[in-house]
Scaffold this active site. Structure first.
Site, mmCIF file in Angstrom:
data_model
loop_
_atom_site.group_PDB
_atom_site.id
_atom_site.type_symbol
_atom_site.label_atom_id
_atom_site.label_comp_id
_atom_site.label_asym_id
_atom_site.label_seq_id
_atom_site.Cartn_x
_atom_site.Cartn_y
_atom_site.Cartn_z
ATOM 1 C CG ASP A 183 -1.790 1.243 1.461
ATOM 2 O OD1 ASP A 183 -1.920 1.755 0.169
ATOM 3 O OD2 ASP A 183 -2.423 1.323 2.313
ATOM 4 C CG ASP A 202 -3.570 4.637 -2.040
ATOM 5 O OD1 ASP A 202 -2.819 3.640 -1.824
ATOM 6 O OD2 ASP A 202 -4.518 4.931 -1.526
#
Length: 386
Positions: free
Chosen positions: A101, A275
């Site tokens: 992430d 992201d």
């Protein structure tokens, strides 16, 4: 001549000492591939995916999205709609499947501190013989769908590919909500944002990447996410076989701890975050409206919590311009998923960012691009995938 002799003698002595010292280990570059395996069907909640991304960045979840979470679900597999990409990581000797992430900076995992009823189907972290609990340290996370987790912090060995962080902060879950336990494919998360936003208290900890980047050939990693297929992460080097043309670089503003950069869509300039931990593209309302104005029968569907359209529609591509480079997202990537299993109505991969001061370019955007996350600068590099 006397001075020369002293210098020569000193140089000889230094070379002798140097030759007696062990050679520094060579810096490394490696590729870690994401999982490709059969995974049973599970229920995903499309409005909850949207809500979680909003709350991750401090945004408000509007009432209509909260209401939509009560009935919004689709039975599917992660590969089919690219909900999450998982990568094997050795944590304290246990191989775990983690979500990499770039929008967060924590490494948290299911642990043996959880009751067995909450760990069914998961790999579980157990501190190794070298693992030590960090007394007085803790962590806690929560998301827009009401999910949460928290627990203790350990220092332990973490290995990704061929690179090891021997004293990495590992956030071991001692309590966790049902939303996480139901996802038996995912054993935790490895954050690749900047260490400044690590949530460990009372003092934030260093990310895995920051811990090992001095061991790498170059202090960078590159991401190749794929549409309905496993991708890969290249650490320490750039794989020219994975993209076409030249990489276009742009400066990163990491003052908020994210990989944030400037971009344009149509005539609108905006700040965006790259992201890998967010599924959707979440962008300014006006940009979303302009895009869906090209799709017949598309509308902001309050019942399902976001933009929907007929699954039979042919969607146009979506272009984001970054420092002169046009990153093109194919329309098929934006046709995210049916709102329920078997429905003829689909949920869009582009959604309104609900007033956040920046946009989120998640996996729907990234899986058409080869993206270099370079800590020197810092900067991001973009090119079309090969």
């Amino acid at each position: 001549m006397v001075v020369f002799s002293k210098v020569a003698a000193a140089a000889f002595g230094l070379s002798a000492v140097a030759s007696a010292m062990p050679a520094a280990p060579p810096r490394q570059g490696f590729t870690i591939n994401q999982l490709t395996r059969a995974i049973p069907k599970r229920t995903i909640n499309l409005p909850a995916i949207y809500a979680n991304a909003l709350s991750k960045y401090g945004g408000n979840v509007p009432p209509h999205i909260q209401d939509a979470m009560a009935h919004g679900s689709a039975v599917t597999t992660p590969e089919q709609y690219d909900v999450e990409y998982l990568t094997p990581v050795a944590v304290g000797g246990t191989t775990m499947n983690l979500d990499f992430d770039t929008g967060s900076a924590d490494l948290w995992v299911f642990s043996n501190e959880l009751p067995s009823s909450q760990t069914t189907g998961h790999s579980v972290y157990k501190p190794s013989d070298n693992g030590t609990r960090m007394s007085g340290y803790s962590w806690e996370i929560s998301y827009g769908d009401g999910s949460s987790a928290g627990g203790d912090v350990y220092r332990d060995t973490v290995t990704v590919g061929g690179v090891t962080a021997p004293g990495q902060a590992v956030e071991a879950a001692s309590h966790i909500s049902e939303q996480f336990t139901r996802d038996q494919n995912n054993d935790g998360l490895l954050g690749l944002a900047f260490s400044s936003i690590n949530t460990v208290q009372p003092k934030s900890q260093t990310t895995f990447f920051d811990s090992v980047k001095s061991q790498l050939e170059s202090p960078l990693f590159a991401v190749t996410l794929k549409h309905q297929a496993p991708g890969s992460y290249d650490f320490g080097y750039i794989d020219q076989s994975k993209y076409t043309g030249e990489l276009t670089y742009t400066d990163v503003d990491n003052s908020q701890g994210f990989w944030m950069f400037s971009a344009t869509a149509g005539e609108t300039d905006f700040d965006a975050i790259a992201d890998t931990g967010t599924t959707l593209i979440m962008i300014d309302q006006s940009i979303a409206e302009d895009y869906y104005s090209q799709v017949p029968l598309a509308f902001n569907n309050f019942f399902y919590g976001g933009w929907t359209f007929p699954c039979s529609a042919e969607l146009p591509s979506f272009t984001v311009t970054i420092n002169g480079y046009d990153a093109v997202v194919p329309g098929e990537h934006i046709k995210y998923a049916p709102v329920t299993d078997g429905s003829s109505t689909c949920f869009g991969g582009i959604q309104d960012n609900q007033g956040l001061p920046f946009s989120i370019l998640g996996d729907v955007f990234l899986k058409s691009q080869y993206v270099v996350f370079d800590s020197e600068g810092p900067q991001l590099g973009f090119a079309p995938q090969a």
